[in-house]
Write an enzyme that holds these catalytic residues in place. Structure first.
Site, PDB file in Angstrom:
ATOM      1  N   TRP A  21      38.160  41.465  34.888  1.00  0.00           N
ATOM      2  CA  TRP A  21      36.717  42.318  34.967  1.00  0.00           C
ATOM      3  C   TRP A  21      35.974  42.565  33.550  1.00  0.00           C
ATOM      4  O   TRP A  21      34.857  42.111  33.336  1.00  0.00           O
ATOM      5  CB  TRP A  21      36.994  43.650  35.687  1.00  0.00           C
ATOM      6  CG  TRP A  21      35.791  44.657  35.535  1.00  0.00           C
ATOM      7  CD1 TRP A  21      34.639  44.253  35.724  1.00  0.00           C
ATOM      8  CD2 TRP A  21      36.072  46.250  35.492  1.00  0.00           C
ATOM      9  NE1 TRP A  21      33.812  45.616  35.765  1.00  0.00           N
ATOM     10  CE2 TRP A  21      34.762  46.569  35.520  1.00  0.00           C
ATOM     11  CE3 TRP A  21      37.130  46.838  35.583  1.00  0.00           C
ATOM     12  CZ2 TRP A  21      34.495  47.868  35.462  1.00  0.00           C
ATOM     13  CZ3 TRP A  21      36.733  48.224  35.532  1.00  0.00           C
ATOM     14  CH2 TRP A  21      35.740  48.820  35.658  1.00  0.00           C
ATOM     15  N   TYR A  54      31.046  39.320  36.923  1.00  0.00           N
ATOM     16  CA  TYR A  54      31.779  39.665  35.861  1.00  0.00           C
ATOM     17  C   TYR A  54      31.224  38.572  34.666  1.00  0.00           C
ATOM     18  O   TYR A  54      31.480  37.708  34.794  1.00  0.00           O
ATOM     19  CB  TYR A  54      33.414  39.506  35.902  1.00  0.00           C
ATOM     20  CG  TYR A  54      33.956  40.328  36.777  1.00  0.00           C
ATOM     21  CD1 TYR A  54      33.451  41.546  37.370  1.00  0.00           C
ATOM     22  CD2 TYR A  54      35.419  40.103  37.158  1.00  0.00           C
ATOM     23  CE1 TYR A  54      34.171  42.208  38.313  1.00  0.00           C
ATOM     24  CE2 TYR A  54      36.094  40.911  38.065  1.00  0.00           C
ATOM     25  CZ  TYR A  54      35.303  41.916  38.537  1.00  0.00           C
ATOM     26  OH  TYR A  54      36.105  42.746  39.623  1.00  0.00           O
ATOM     27  N   SER A 152      35.953  45.155  49.175  1.00  0.00           N
ATOM     28  CA  SER A 152      36.251  46.013  48.041  1.00  0.00           C
ATOM     29  C   SER A 152      35.214  47.252  48.044  1.00  0.00           C
ATOM     30  O   SER A 152      34.115  47.230  48.155  1.00  0.00           O
ATOM     31  CB  SER A 152      35.927  45.181  46.384  1.00  0.00           C
ATOM     32  OG  SER A 152      36.237  46.135  45.521  1.00  0.00           O
ATOM     33  N   GLN A 177      39.927  46.464  48.089  1.00  0.00           N
ATOM     34  CA  GLN A 177      40.078  46.416  46.631  1.00  0.00           C
ATOM     35  C   GLN A 177      39.409  47.666  46.125  1.00  0.00           C
ATOM     36  O   GLN A 177      38.206  47.746  45.785  1.00  0.00           O
ATOM     37  CB  GLN A 177      39.694  45.343  45.925  1.00  0.00           C
ATOM     38  CG  GLN A 177      40.079  45.289  44.491  1.00  0.00           C
ATOM     39  CD  GLN A 177      39.918  43.962  43.593  1.00  0.00           C
ATOM     40  OE1 GLN A 177      39.167  44.009  42.648  1.00  0.00           O
ATOM     41  NE2 GLN A 177      40.184  42.725  44.223  1.00  0.00           N
ATOM     42  N   TRP A 205      42.533  48.561  41.739  1.00  0.00           N
ATOM     43  CA  TRP A 205      42.034  48.178  40.380  1.00  0.00           C
ATOM     44  C   TRP A 205      42.327  49.601  39.516  1.00  0.00           C
ATOM     45  O   TRP A 205      42.096  50.469  40.050  1.00  0.00           O
ATOM     46  CB  TRP A 205      40.604  47.755  40.453  1.00  0.00           C
ATOM     47  CG  TRP A 205      39.590  48.429  40.809  1.00  0.00           C
ATOM     48  CD1 TRP A 205      39.128  48.366  42.112  1.00  0.00           C
ATOM     49  CD2 TRP A 205      38.779  49.277  40.367  1.00  0.00           C
ATOM     50  NE1 TRP A 205      38.154  49.073  42.289  1.00  0.00           N
ATOM     51  CE2 TRP A 205      37.724  49.654  41.067  1.00  0.00           C
ATOM     52  CE3 TRP A 205      38.405  49.917  38.953  1.00  0.00           C
ATOM     53  CZ2 TRP A 205      36.570  50.538  40.962  1.00  0.00           C
ATOM     54  CZ3 TRP A 205      37.380  50.652  38.794  1.00  0.00           C
ATOM     55  CH2 TRP A 205      36.604  51.082  39.815  1.00  0.00           C
ATOM     56  N   SER A 206      42.212  49.570  38.107  1.00  0.00           N
ATOM     57  CA  SER A 206      42.317  50.569  37.377  1.00  0.00           C
ATOM     58  C   SER A 206      43.567  51.566  37.603  1.00  0.00           C
ATOM     59  O   SER A 206      43.227  52.705  37.620  1.00  0.00           O
ATOM     60  CB  SER A 206      41.012  51.454  37.288  1.00  0.00           C
ATOM     61  OG  SER A 206      40.940  52.323  36.320  1.00  0.00           O
ATOM     62  N   LYS A 216      46.882  57.156  25.242  1.00  0.00           N
ATOM     63  CA  LYS A 216      46.604  56.636  23.852  1.00  0.00           C
ATOM     64  C   LYS A 216      45.560  57.853  23.489  1.00  0.00           C
ATOM     65  O   LYS A 216      45.082  58.020  22.262  1.00  0.00           O
ATOM     66  CB  LYS A 216      45.964  55.338  23.743  1.00  0.00           C
ATOM     67  CG  LYS A 216      44.565  55.255  24.632  1.00  0.00           C
ATOM     68  CD  LYS A 216      44.149  53.840  24.296  1.00  0.00           C
ATOM     69  CE  LYS A 216      44.695  52.832  24.829  1.00  0.00           C
ATOM     70  NZ  LYS A 216      43.822  51.544  25.058  1.00  0.00           N
ATOM     71  N   GLY A 285      44.469  44.358  33.518  1.00  0.00           N
ATOM     72  CA  GLY A 285      43.684  43.401  32.751  1.00  0.00           C
ATOM     73  C   GLY A 285      44.286  43.430  31.147  1.00  0.00           C
ATOM     74  O   GLY A 285      45.377  44.072  31.033  1.00  0.00           O
ATOM     75  N   GLN A 291      49.952  43.109  25.870  1.00  0.00           N
ATOM     76  CA  GLN A 291      49.944  43.965  27.145  1.00  0.00           C
ATOM     77  C   GLN A 291      50.272  43.744  28.235  1.00  0.00           C
ATOM     78  O   GLN A 291      50.834  44.373  29.215  1.00  0.00           O
ATOM     79  CB  GLN A 291      48.345  44.111  26.948  1.00  0.00           C
ATOM     80  CG  GLN A 291      47.944  45.222  25.901  1.00  0.00           C
ATOM     81  CD  GLN A 291      46.170  45.419  25.767  1.00  0.00           C
ATOM     82  OE1 GLN A 291      45.522  44.153  26.222  1.00  0.00           O
ATOM     83  NE2 GLN A 291      45.718  46.243  25.432  1.00  0.00           N
TER      84      GLN A 291
END
Length: 336
Positions: A21, A54, A152, A177, A205-206, A216, A285, A291
């Site tokens: 994304w 995207y 979604s 989604q 997602w997320s 962080k 992602g 990562q």
């Protein structure tokens, strides 16, 4: 890597989906994007999610190039239609028959494939009759350009109506989604029960809440340089809701819980969404291959009830759960 069935279908997907994304075609260079895709494949991820909107179609092109040479039958490629693309003309958005049938052809060309495994309605289109939309999706399936269809960010009422029309047309709606994380639990009250009833899974997602659940961001401290919270192209506006000191203080309480479970905070966040039996896969992602290698370790993790309780004690009261209060963050109308 573990695999789960997507809805009441025979399609299996990896518990971790690699999504592009905010990264491919915009945030990272194409060679780094390819490295991330290769890292995902090496880690056992077989499922890849993108959308024509995207980076205004560039993300699909990058993913197609990165997957070139892979055995097509060994991967699952998902894409979406709805958002404005190309020159963003009056028919370059929405779920009209014209936009859907033109968009699938463009997506297949960019992805360098004859079909996608899952074609998803990126949002609900209030300006196009649902019957027109579902007929177009059924025709895409019958033409062999998509194997399955999904949606979604649809509400429970929209999912129910879409599933009924799909059934009447002889096709099956198998997935939704939505956004879902420890901090965003809106789907739990209505969307998940309806999906379970109708045979849909969630592809979420997320799951790390735009990176906030990685720990962080520290309360009372400026966001780290180069982080998403400082990058206007990388979702800084979306992350603002989580940047209050009370939320960030609660998130820091997850650190000892993650350590006790032998996980990083990001891995804990991903594993948490996968505890929901209606979740087939969590989308991650990456802007660096490292990562991917780290976050994929959340697959196959079982969190016992005591860990789930500790997570709720630390952050449950901060989670957003009310769809009416939060609907503006996941718009279900046109975004032209």
């Amino acid at each position: 890597m573990d695999f789960r069935y997507l809805g009441n279908s025979g399609l299996k997907v990896s518990e971790i989906t690699y999504g592009n994304w905010l990264t491919h075609g915009s945030q990272v260079e194409n060679d780094v994007a390819t490295q991330c895709v290769r890292a995902a494949l090496d880690a056992g991820i077989s499922t890849f999610d993108t959308a024509d909107v995207y980076a205004n179609t560039a993300a699909e092109t990058v993913l197609g190039e990165a997957l070139k040479g892979e055995r097509r039958e060994s991967v699952e490629i998902f894409t979406k239609v709805f958002g404005p693309t190309g020159p963003k003309g009056h028919n370059d958005v929405g779920l009209s028959r014209k936009h859907i049938l033109e968009s699938i052809n463009g997506s297949l060309k960019r992805l360098q494939t004859d079909y996608v495994d899952l074609y998803q309605a990126h949002r609900f289109d209030v300006e196009t009759p649902l019957e027109e939309t579902m007929q177009a999706f059924a025709d895409v399936v019958r033409s062999g350009k998509a194997l399955y269809i999904g949606v979604s960010e649809w509400t429970e009422e929209q999912i129910r109506a879409g599933a009924q029309l799909a059934k009447e047309l002889g096709v099956q709606l198998i997935s939704n989604q939505p956004q879902y994380s420890m901090l965003w639990r809106v789907i739990e009250e209505k969307v998940v029960p309806v999906s379970e009833e109708l045979g849909l899974s969630q592809i979420v997602w997320s799951p790390i809440a735009q990176g906030v659940l990685s720990g962080k961001y520290q309360p009372g401290q400026p966001a780290p340089e180069g982080s998403r919270a400082t990058d206007e192209k990388g979702g800084a506006n979306m992350i603002k809701r989580w940047m209050s000191d009370d939320v960030l203080t609660g998130v820091q309480k997850l650190q000892p819980i993650a350590e006790e479970a032998g996980l990083t905070m990001a891995q804990l966040a991903i594993a948490w969404v996968l505890q929901n039996k209606n979740v087939a896969s969590a989308i991650i992602g990456a802007s660096r291959p490292e990562q991917v290698h780290s976050n994929v370790k959340a697959a196959g993790v079982t969190l016992d009830s005591s860990v789930m309780t500790k997570i709720d004690d630390a952050i449950g009261s901060l989670a957003e759960r009310d769809a009416e209060k939060t609907k503006d963050s996941s718009p279900a109308t046109r975004e032209a």
